[in-house]
Design a protein around this motif. Structure first.
Motif, PDB file in Angstrom:
ATOM      1  N   LYS A 185       0.972  -1.191   0.119  1.00 53.88           N
ATOM      2  CA  LYS A 185      -0.083  -0.080  -0.189  1.00 53.88           C
ATOM      3  C   LYS A 185       0.477   1.367  -0.125  1.00 53.88           C
ATOM      4  CE  LYS A 185      -3.754   2.270   2.762  1.00 53.88           C
ATOM      5  NZ  LYS A 185      -4.142   2.422   3.934  1.00 53.88           N
ATOM      6  N   VAL A 186       0.406   2.200  -0.759  1.00 53.05           N
ATOM      7  CA  VAL A 186       1.064   3.132  -1.054  1.00 53.05           C
ATOM      8  C   VAL A 186       1.226   4.353   0.225  1.00 53.05           C
ATOM      9  CG1 VAL A 186       2.023   5.873  -2.835  1.00 53.05           C
ATOM     10  CG2 VAL A 186       1.447   3.288  -3.498  1.00 53.05           C
ATOM     11  N   THR A 187       2.029   5.363   0.749  1.00 51.29           N
ATOM     12  CA  THR A 187       1.812   6.081   1.903  1.00 51.29           C
ATOM     13  C   THR A 187       1.803   6.933   2.013  1.00 51.29           C
ATOM     14  OG1 THR A 187       4.103   5.251   2.755  1.00 51.29           O
ATOM     15  CG2 THR A 187       1.624   4.188   3.080  1.00 51.29           C
ATOM     16  N   ILE A 188       1.855   7.816   0.460  1.00 47.75           N
ATOM     17  CA  ILE A 188       2.875   9.155   0.456  1.00 47.75           C
ATOM     18  C   ILE A 188       1.478   9.986   0.985  1.00 47.75           C
ATOM     19  CG2 ILE A 188       4.421   8.656  -1.615  1.00 47.75           C
ATOM     20  CD1 ILE A 188       2.009   9.967  -3.212  1.00 47.75           C
ATOM     21  N   THR A 189       0.127   9.870   1.460  1.00 49.38           N
ATOM     22  CA  THR A 189      -0.621  10.845   1.874  1.00 49.38           C
ATOM     23  C   THR A 189      -0.644  10.938   3.360  1.00 49.38           C
ATOM     24  OG1 THR A 189      -2.276   8.720   1.842  1.00 49.38           O
ATOM     25  CG2 THR A 189      -1.781   9.956  -0.010  1.00 49.38           C
ATOM     26  N   ASP A 190       0.315  10.064   3.860  1.00 53.88           N
ATOM     27  CA  ASP A 190      -0.107  10.029   5.120  1.00 53.88           C
ATOM     28  C   ASP A 190       1.104  11.608   5.520  1.00 53.88           C
ATOM     29  OD1 ASP A 190       2.953   9.585   4.816  1.00 53.88           O
ATOM     30  OD2 ASP A 190       2.184   7.776   6.033  1.00 53.88           O
ATOM     31  N   GLY A 191       2.092  12.220   4.922  1.00 49.42           N
ATOM     32  CA  GLY A 191       2.379  12.994   5.229  1.00 49.42           C
ATOM     33  C   GLY A 191       4.026  13.255   5.071  1.00 49.42           C
ATOM     34  N   SER A 192       4.611  11.643   5.836  1.00 53.81           N
ATOM     35  CA  SER A 192       5.701  11.145   5.936  1.00 53.81           C
ATOM     36  C   SER A 192       7.211  11.375   5.011  1.00 53.81           C
ATOM     37  CB  SER A 192       5.757   9.352   6.378  1.00 53.81           C
ATOM     38  OG  SER A 192       5.657   9.043   5.694  1.00 53.81           O
ATOM     39  N   ALA A 193       6.612  11.623   3.883  1.00 45.97           N
ATOM     40  CA  ALA A 193       7.775  11.599   2.877  1.00 45.97           C
ATOM     41  C   ALA A 193       7.818  13.220   2.473  1.00 45.97           C
ATOM     42  CB  ALA A 193       7.195  11.230   1.468  1.00 45.97           C
ATOM     43  N   ALA A 194       6.785  13.631   2.876  1.00 42.89           N
ATOM     44  CA  ALA A 194       6.752  14.874   2.629  1.00 42.89           C
ATOM     45  C   ALA A 194       7.556  15.600   3.581  1.00 42.89           C
ATOM     46  CB  ALA A 194       5.253  16.008   1.804  1.00 42.89           C
ATOM     47  N   LEU A 195       7.205  15.141   4.728  1.00 45.35           N
ATOM     48  CA  LEU A 195       8.031  16.005   6.210  1.00 45.35           C
ATOM     49  C   LEU A 195       9.891  15.908   5.648  1.00 45.35           C
ATOM     50  CD1 LEU A 195       8.403  17.277   8.588  1.00 45.35           C
ATOM     51  CD2 LEU A 195       6.900  14.648   9.673  1.00 45.35           C
ATOM     52  N   THR A 196       9.362  14.424   5.782  1.00 44.41           N
ATOM     53  CA  THR A 196      11.377  14.010   5.365  1.00 44.41           C
ATOM     54  C   THR A 196      11.798  14.905   4.664  1.00 44.41           C
ATOM     55  OG1 THR A 196      10.738  12.311   5.166  1.00 44.41           O
ATOM     56  CG2 THR A 196      13.111  11.987   4.682  1.00 44.41           C
ATOM     57  N   GLY A 197      11.270  15.018   3.092  1.00 50.19           N
ATOM     58  CA  GLY A 197      12.187  15.662   1.956  1.00 50.19           C
ATOM     59  C   GLY A 197      12.015  17.383   2.655  1.00 50.19           C
ATOM     60  N   VAL A 198      11.149  18.088   3.359  1.00 51.89           N
ATOM     61  CA  VAL A 198      11.297  19.485   3.763  1.00 51.89           C
ATOM     62  C   VAL A 198      12.718  19.747   5.012  1.00 51.89           C
ATOM     63  CG1 VAL A 198      10.313  21.143   5.449  1.00 51.89           C
ATOM     64  CG2 VAL A 198       9.215  20.074   3.540  1.00 51.89           C
ATOM     65  N   LEU A 199      12.639  18.647   5.523  1.00 49.52           N
ATOM     66  CA  LEU A 199      13.841  18.034   6.693  1.00 49.52           C
ATOM     67  C   LEU A 199      14.783  18.744   5.726  1.00 49.52           C
ATOM     68  CD1 LEU A 199      11.908  16.118   9.736  1.00 49.52           C
ATOM     69  CD2 LEU A 199      12.537  18.940   9.778  1.00 49.52           C
ATOM     70  N   LEU A 200      15.256  17.401   5.616  1.00 48.00           N
ATOM     71  CA  LEU A 200      16.323  17.425   4.317  1.00 48.00           C
ATOM     72  C   LEU A 200      17.141  18.434   3.686  1.00 48.00           C
ATOM     73  CD1 LEU A 200      17.754  15.398   3.046  1.00 48.00           C
ATOM     74  CD2 LEU A 200      16.621  15.266   0.845  1.00 48.00           C
ATOM     75  N   ALA A 201      16.106  19.305   3.383  1.00 49.91           N
ATOM     76  CA  ALA A 201      16.413  20.636   2.791  1.00 49.91           C
ATOM     77  C   ALA A 201      16.615  21.125   3.412  1.00 49.91           C
ATOM     78  CB  ALA A 201      15.312  20.893   1.851  1.00 49.91           C
ATOM     79  N   PHE A 202      16.133  21.793   4.702  1.00 48.31           N
ATOM     80  CA  PHE A 202      16.628  21.766   5.748  1.00 48.31           C
ATOM     81  C   PHE A 202      17.993  22.296   6.394  1.00 48.31           C
ATOM     82  CE2 PHE A 202      12.422  24.066   8.053  1.00 48.31           C
ATOM     83  CZ  PHE A 202      11.599  24.542   6.917  1.00 48.31           C
ATOM     84  N   ASN A 203      18.547  20.313   5.827  1.00 47.34           N
ATOM     85  CA  ASN A 203      19.904  20.141   6.068  1.00 47.34           C
ATOM     86  C   ASN A 203      21.167  20.491   4.917  1.00 47.34           C
ATOM     87  OD1 ASN A 203      20.840  19.363   9.014  1.00 47.34           O
ATOM     88  ND2 ASN A 203      18.171  19.085   7.825  1.00 47.34           N
ATOM     89  N   LEU A 204      20.305  20.748   3.910  1.00 49.41           N
ATOM     90  CA  LEU A 204      21.074  21.297   2.522  1.00 49.41           C
ATOM     91  C   LEU A 204      21.279  22.253   2.282  1.00 49.41           C
ATOM     92  CD1 LEU A 204      19.209  19.102  -0.040  1.00 49.41           C
ATOM     93  CD2 LEU A 204      21.287  18.799   1.553  1.00 49.41           C
ATOM     94  N   PRO A 205      22.708  23.291   2.012  1.00 47.30           N
ATOM     95  CA  PRO A 205      22.915  24.309   1.259  1.00 47.30           C
ATOM     96  C   PRO A 205      22.222  25.480  -0.089  1.00 47.30           C
ATOM     97  CG  PRO A 205      24.775  23.803   0.730  1.00 47.30           C
ATOM     98  CD  PRO A 205      23.815  22.238   1.350  1.00 47.30           C
ATOM     99  N   SER A 206      21.922  26.172   0.264  1.00 40.89           N
ATOM    100  CA  SER A 206      20.744  26.615  -0.963  1.00 40.89           C
ATOM    101  C   SER A 206      21.302  26.920  -2.420  1.00 40.89           C
ATOM    102  CB  SER A 206      20.211  28.193  -0.357  1.00 40.89           C
ATOM    103  OG  SER A 206      21.111  29.024  -0.373  1.00 40.89           O
TER     104      SER A 206
END
Length: 315
Positions: free
Chosen positions: A71-92
């Motif tokens: 079952k695909v779980t992309i709607t639970d927000g966890s993948a999006a949250l991982t993406g934002v947190l990863l971006a927050f740890n990267l230079p612009s």
């Protein structure tokens, strides 16, 4: 035998909390820091964040449908949250292809290879960040100066506050710069005030408790005094606020009990200052959290409460 205690099968009471509710709650708490990053770094912050979030969602969908066939779980927000947190740890100014690699490692290796959300041992975003730091050290340590709103890969770079303190450079920042976000660094570590606003929101919504972040803050202050560092600068500079509030508090990779959370937080704070003071890298928060992620099962075992009715053996 007339006073029997009849207990029905669990679950007994549902709190109303859901996985998606918690994930989207954290995303809401990240909005102030996200807005500050867009304001400080402009186009680069937008590109890095969108690339990271879209890549994480895409890889989770692809792996779950084609490889895992579950079952695909992309709607639970966890993948999006991982993406934002990863971006927050990267230079612009990080190239898109490197961001995509980081997202793949975070989702495929750190999350889904362990069985998905709830089974991963390490924080996925931090695994992606550390992998990129080791693999692409030059690109991951080139920090654009604030205010270059239309620049991306051609942005002018400068040392971060932590690098200036680490290598004895003249400070080009003041405390208010760390509070407001007018310094170089990763997207999500530049404004302490924005991160503290998110912290307050999560406490109000009871998404997290205060034990881990406050334990980290106290340990950092104490260790800074012991090692001769400025505790205020150590608290406000780098990714300490971001890590303490949004990454160390990850439900899956942090201890379950209050006492365990305090032990975990104190250890992260102490390790962070030790790495910052004596290590090669100016920053140490990511490594400290990942190290303590590995110790979380041991902490849970050490502070495990006794079961109701359990007989304690002496000797």
């Amino acid at each position: 035998m007339n006073n029997k205690l009849n207990v029905s099968l669990s679950p007994h009471v549902h709190s109303g909390n859901t996985v998606s509710g918690a994930m989207y709650g954290v995303l809401i708490a990240l909005i102030p820091a996200l807005c500050i990053s867009f304001w400080v770094f402009g186009l680069g912050a937008v590109i890095v964040t969108l690339t990271s979030v879209v890549s994480c969602i895409f890889f989770e969908y692809l792996i779950q449908t084609i490889i895992l066939k579950k079952k695909v779980t992309i709607t639970d927000g966890s993948a999006a949250l991982t993406g934002v947190l990863l971006a927050f740890n990267l230079p612009s100014n990080l190239p898109i292809w490197i961001i995509i690699i980081g997202a793949l490692v975070a989702i495929a290796v750190a999350k889904l290879s362990f069985g998905g959300l709830g089974n991963n041992i390490f924080n996925p975003a931090l695994v992606g960040r550390v992998f990129l730091l080791i693999s692409f050290p030059v690109q991951m340590t080139s920090w654009p100066k604030p205010g270059q709103l239309t620049a991306y890969t051609d942005a002018v770079t400068a040392a971060t506050p932590l690098a200036e303190m680490k290598f004895g450079l003249d400070h080009s920042f003041q405390i208010q710069d760390l509070l407001l976000g007018m310094t170089g660094g990763s997207l999500g570590e530049v404004s302490a005030i924005a991160l503290l606003l998110g912290f307050s929101f999560m406490l109000y919504k009871k998404i997290i408790t205060w034990h881990i972040p406050v334990s980290i803050f106290v340990a950092v202050v104490v260790m800074s005094f012991v090692t001769g560092l400025n505790p205020i600068e150590q608290l406000l500079a780098g990714g300490l606020m971001l890590g303490a509030i949004f990454m160390a508090t990850d439900y899956v990779t942090s201890p379950m009990t209050t006492r365990g959370m305090v032990i975990y937080g104190v250890a992260i704070g102490c390790l962070t200052i030790i790495i910052r003071k004596f290590g090669v890298y100016p920053e140490g928060m990511s490594f400290a959290i990942l190290i303590m992620n590995a110790f979380t099962p041991l902490i849970n075992t050490f502070v495990k409460p006794k079961r109701f009715g359990e007989v304690v053996k002496n000797g």
